[in-house]
Design a protein around this motif. Structure first.
Motif, PDB file in Angstrom:
ATOM      1  N   UNK B 319       4.406 -12.725 -18.444  1.00  6.73           N
ATOM      2  CA  UNK B 319       5.079 -11.707 -17.649  1.00  6.73           C
ATOM      3  C   UNK B 319       5.565 -12.268 -16.327  1.00  6.73           C
ATOM      4  N   UNK B 320       6.748 -11.799 -15.921  1.00  8.38           N
ATOM      5  CA  UNK B 320       7.284 -12.136 -14.603  1.00  8.38           C
ATOM      6  C   UNK B 320       7.627 -10.812 -13.939  1.00  8.38           C
ATOM      7  N   UNK B 321       6.939 -10.485 -12.856  1.00  5.59           N
ATOM      8  CA  UNK B 321       7.087  -9.151 -12.282  1.00  5.59           C
ATOM      9  C   UNK B 321       7.525  -9.233 -10.829  1.00  5.59           C
ATOM     10  N   UNK B 322       8.575  -8.479 -10.524  1.00  7.03           N
ATOM     11  CA  UNK B 322       9.125  -8.489  -9.169  1.00  7.03           C
ATOM     12  C   UNK B 322       9.080  -7.086  -8.564  1.00  7.03           C
ATOM     13  N   UNK B 323       9.420  -6.984  -7.285  1.00  5.10           N
ATOM     14  CA  UNK B 323       9.515  -5.708  -6.567  1.00  5.10           C
ATOM     15  C   UNK B 323       8.233  -4.884  -6.722  1.00  5.10           C
ATOM     16  N   UNK B 324       8.393  -3.606  -7.085  1.00  8.89           N
ATOM     17  CA  UNK B 324       7.193  -2.769  -7.253  1.00  8.89           C
ATOM     18  C   UNK B 324       6.949  -2.488  -8.726  1.00  8.89           C
ATOM     19  N   UNK B 325       7.449  -3.366  -9.588  1.00  8.06           N
ATOM     20  CA  UNK B 325       7.308  -3.123 -11.023  1.00  8.06           C
ATOM     21  C   UNK B 325       5.869  -3.354 -11.469  1.00  8.06           C
TER      22      UNK B 325
END
Lengths: 252, 435
Positions: B319-325
C-alpha cells in the motif's frame, strides 16, 4: 570554483566542523586527509546538502552562488557530485532509470535539450568502458548485490556520465583491492580537465599515488590544521598524524 | 442520511421493479436463485464496525446515499473506453457499460477453440446445466449481505468456460465502465477452467461522470486439475465511487493461480479475496496493490484456506497512502489439520506519504497442522531517507526522486505479470496517480 569560509556545522547539537576555510580553483585536485572522526565525511556531506547537518556559521560560494541556499538537487545541477563512501542500494530502481533521470534533470536545469533514449545509450556505453563495467549493470538495480568494488566503480561511472564541475570523492579508496583502486583512479584521472576540480577525501595516501593532488590538507577536530603540496601526503604516510597535531597545538 | 433499514427497503423495492422488467425470464432457474438471494438479503443486516470483519470499515458513507438500478446504456466517449483497453488484435475484449454488454466496443468474434465466452445471462439460457452446476456455489449469500444483493440482481456479467486441454493464448479482457449517475451495478462473473488448461483474464473497473455510483461485484473462479491461471483485477473507479467486490477461488489438484488485485480508484472500496485449496500440490499467489490519496478508503480482506496438503500460497500486498486516505489489510491464512507440508507466506507492506494517512493491517495465521512452513508480517513506514538523498545528490528533483522510489516499491507487485501490455498500462496508471 568553490570558496568555503569559516564553515561550522552541527549534527544532533554536536559541533563537527569548527571553522573550515578552503578554496578550490578550476583544474585543481585537493586532497583532504586526517584521522577517523576528524570531520572529513561531514564536510563532503555538508557541501552536498545533507539535511541532517545544520550549518551554524560561515559561507560557501560555488562559482559565485551562495551554495548554502540551494537544495541538494540544485547543487547537483550546478555541478557538484559526491562519490559516496557507502553508496546506498536502491532495489527496484535500475541504473538506467537513475542516470537518465539525473542527466535530464541536470540538462533541463541548465536549459539544455533532454537526451532521447538513443543518445543516452550511446553516451552511457562510451562511459562504461572507462571503469570497465559491463553493460548488464544498466538493467540491474542501483548497487543492489554489488560488491564493494563494483559500488565504487559505479560511483565513478555515474560521475563520468554526469560530468560535474566539482567532484568530491569520499573515501573512494576504502575497501578496494589494488586492481579496483587502479581502475577507479584511472577513471578519475581521465575525467580530469582544466575546467573541473576534484576534492579527494581519504585517510590513506595510496589513492594519491594514482590521483596526484595539487594540494593536501590535514583536517583534524573540525579544522584544517595544515596544508601543503603532494609531499605532505607522503610525509603523513611515513610519520602518521601526531606530529601535525602537535605542531598545530603549539601554534595555539 | 438513511438508516441501514431504509437502504434495505430501497433495494427490496427496486428488486420488485427489476423483477417486473424480466417478463418471461422469471420462469428460468436463475430467477429462483435471485429470489432466494433477495430473501436472504432481507433477513441480513448491513455490517457495522461492531462486526469483527468490518472493524475498521465504516459503511455509513454508503448508507447515506441513494442508488437506483442502471436501466439503459448511456452515451460514452470512445476515447475514455480506449484508455483502458489493450490491443484488440492481441486480446479478446468484452466491454460492459452500466452493466450492459456493449457489442460496439467488444471484440469477441472468432474465439479460439476450447473457449466459451458469453454474457452470464446468455450462458444461462444456452448452457443451463453447466452454469447452474457452479453458479452461486462458491460464494455465500447466507453470510454476506453484499453477495446476496449482487446475486439478487445478477443479470450482467461474464461467463468463461475453458474446455479440457485448451490453451487460450490470447488473454481475455473484461472492462466494466459505469456512468456516475447515482446508480448501482452488479457485475457477476463465473469463470470455469477445466483440467490441463491455461488462461489469462483481466477485469477492469472504471467510471466517468460527475455524480456517484456503486459497483457491487462478485466473481466465482473454479480452477481444475493442472490448470494455470493468471488473473489481473484493475480497480480504477471514479474517486467518488463505491466499490465492493468478492473474488472466490476454488483451486483443485496441482492447479496454479496468480492473482493481481490492483486498486487506484474509489472513495470507498472493500475487496474480499477468498481462495481455497480443494486439492493437493496446488499453488496460489495473491498480489495486491493499493494507492490512495485525498480521503480515499480502500480495504482488502483476503483469506487462503489450506484444506489440503502439499500446497503453496504466497501473498504480497503493498500500500502507498497519501493525504488523509486510509487503508485496511486483513489477511487470513488457515492451515488445516490435514494440510501437512504446507508452505504459506504472507506479507503486507505500506508506505505512508503523509502524517495523516493511516493503515490498519492485520495478518493472521491459524495453523492446525504440525509439518508446515509459514511466515507472515506487516510493515508500515516512510520513504528511505538515504535513498532519497542519493537520488537528489545526483540532480533528480525531490518530487521525481520520491516518485521513483514509490514506483520501485510498487513495481515488484506488478513485475511478475506475464502480459507486457498490462504491465505497461499499470505502470502508466501508477505514474499518473503518483505525479
Amino acid at each position: 570554483m568553490i570558496e568555503i569560509k569559516n564553515l561550522h556545522a552541527n549534527i544532533d547539537g554536536r559541533e563537527i566542523l569548527k571553522g573550515i576555510n578552503l578554496t578550490v580553483n578550476k583544474g585543481e585536485v585537493h586532497a583532504i586527509m586526517g584521522p577517523n572522526g576528524s570531520g572529513k565525511s561531514t564536510l563532503a556531506q555538508v557541501i552536498t546538502g545533507r539535511e541532517d547537518y545544520e550549518v551554524t556559521q560561515g559561507e560557501v560560494f560555488f562559482n559565485g552562488k551562495n551554495l548554502l541556499e540551494l537544495s541538494t538537487e540544485a547543487r547537483a545541477c550546478e555541478g557538484i557530485f559526491l562519490a559516496f563512501q557507502y553508496p546506498v542500494e536502491i532495489p527496484g530502481v535500475s541504473n538506467t532509470t537513475l542516470l537518465k533521470n539525473a542527466l535530464n534533470s541536470i540538462r533541463k536545469y541548465r536549459g539544455e535539450e533532454e537526451l532521447d533514449a538513443m543518445e543516452f545509450l550511446t553516451l552511457v556505453k562510451k562511459k562504461m568502458s572507462l571503469v570497465e563495467l559491463s553493460e548488464d549493470l544498466l538493467r540491474r538495480s542501483v548497487n543492489e548485490g554489488f560488491s564493494g568494488g563494483e559500488k565504487k566503480r559505479n560511483e565513478i561511472f555515474q560521475m563520468a556520465v554526469l560530468q560535474p564541475k566539482l567532484a568530491i570523492l569520499d573515501e573512494t579508496d576504502s575497501g578496494l583491492d589494488i586492481d579496483a583502486l587502479r581502475i577507479v583512479a584511472n577513471g578519475v584521472t581521465k575525467l580530469k580537465s582544466p575546467e573541473n576540480a576534484t576534492i579527494v577525501v581519504t585517510h590513506y595516501q595510496r589513492l594519491l599515488n594514482y590521483i596526484i593532488p595539487d594540494f593536501v590538507h590535514v583536517l583534524y577536530n573540525g579544522k584544517i590544521i595544515k596544508s601543503g603540496d603532494k609531499s605532505l601526503a607522503l610525509e603523513l604516510e611515513n610519520k602518521g598524524y601526531d606530529w601535525v597535531i602537535e605542531e598545530a597545538a603549539e601554534l595555539v | 442520511m438513511n438508516s441501514s433499514i431504509e437502504l434495505k427497503e430501497q433495494f427490496l423495492k427496486q428488486f420488485q421493479s427489476f423483477e417486473n422488467t424480466l417478463n418471461g425470464e422469471k420462469e428460468l432457474p436463475l430467477h429462483q436463485i435471485r429470489k432466494d438471494a433477495i430473501e436472504k438479503f432481507s433477513t441480513l443486516n448491513f455490517p457495522s464496525i461492531k462486526d469483527e470483519e468490518w472493524k475498521y470499515t465504516n459503511i455509513n458513507p454508503l448508507l447515506s446515499k441513494t442508488f437506483k438500478p442502471a436501466d439503459s446504456i448511456p452515451e460514452v466517449d470512445p476515447e475514455f473506453i480506449n484508455k483502458y483497453l489493450f490491443d484488440k488484435k492481441e486480446f479478446i475484449t468484452l466491454v460492459f457499460v452500466n452493466g450492459y454488454f456493449s457489442k460496439e466496443f467488444s471484440e469477441i468474434d472468432s474465439l479460439p477453440k476450447g473457449l466459451i465466452l458469453e454474457t452470464i445471462s446468455e450462458a444461462i439460457k444456452k448452457h443451463p446445466d453447466l452454469v447452474l452446476n457452479y453458479f452461486s456455489k462458491y460464494v455465500s449469500t447466507e453470510k454476506n449481505i453484499f453477495t446476496a444483493l449482487n446475486t439478487a440482481f445478477a443479470d450482467h456479467g461474464t461467463f468463461v468456460f475453458v474446455e479440457e486441454d485448451a490453451i487460450i493464448e490470447k488473454p481475455i479482457q473484461i472492462l466494466y465502465v459505469t456512468k456516475a449517475d447515482d446508480i448501482f451495478v452488479s457485475p457477476r462473473n463465473l469463470f470455469l477452467v477445466s483440467k490441463n488448461t491455461q488462461v489469462k483474464i483481466i477485469e477492469t473497473y472504471a467510471g466517468f461522470g460527475e455524480r456517484t455510483y456503486f459497483t457491487n461485484q462478485v466473481t466465482e473462479f473454479v480452477i481444475n486439475d493442472n490448470a494455470v491461471v493468471e488473473h489481473v483485477r484493475i480497480q480504477d473507479e471514479q474517486l467518488n465511487a463505491f466499490h465492493i467486490s468478492t473474488l472466490s477461488v476454488d483451486l483443485e489438484k496441482s492447479s496454479n493461480f496468480s492473482s493481481y488485485n490492483i486498486n487506484f480508484g474509489g472513495s470507498f472500496v472493500r475487496n474480499n479475496v477468498n481462495a481455497k485449496f480443494n486439492g493437493g500440490f496446488a499453488e496460489c499467489r495473491l498480489n495486491g496493490l493499493y494507492v490512495t490519496e485525498g480521503t480515499q478508503f480502500i480495504d482488502n480482506h483476503t483469506s487462503i484456506d489450506h484444506a489440503k496438503p502439499n500446497c503453496l500460497s504466497n501473498e504480497l500486498y503493498k500500500g502507498i497512502l497519501n493525504d488523509t486516505s486510509r487503508g485496511v489489510f486483513n489477511g487470513k491464512v488457515f492451515v488445516r489439520q490435514d494440510a501437512q507440508k504446507t508452505n504459506a507466506y504472507q506479507q503486507n507492506k505500506n508506505i505512508l506519504l503523509s502524517n495523516d494517512a493511516l493503515v490498519n493491517t492485520k495478518p493472521q495465521l491459524e495453523i492446525f497442522a504440525d509439518d508446515v512452513k509459514c511466515s507472515h508480517g506487516a510493515t508500515v513506514g516512510q520513504l528511505d531517507k538515504d535513498q532519497l538523498f542519493y537520488l537528489k545528490a545526483r540532480g533528480i528533483q525531490e518530487k521525481e526522486a520520491k516518485a521513483i522510489l514509490i514506483y520501485a516499491f510498487a513495481s515488484d507487485v506488478v513485475h511478475s505479470i506475464s502480459m507486457l501490455q498490462v504491465r505497461d498500462h499499470l505502470e502508466a496508471l501508477l505514474a499518473k496517480k503518483l505525479l
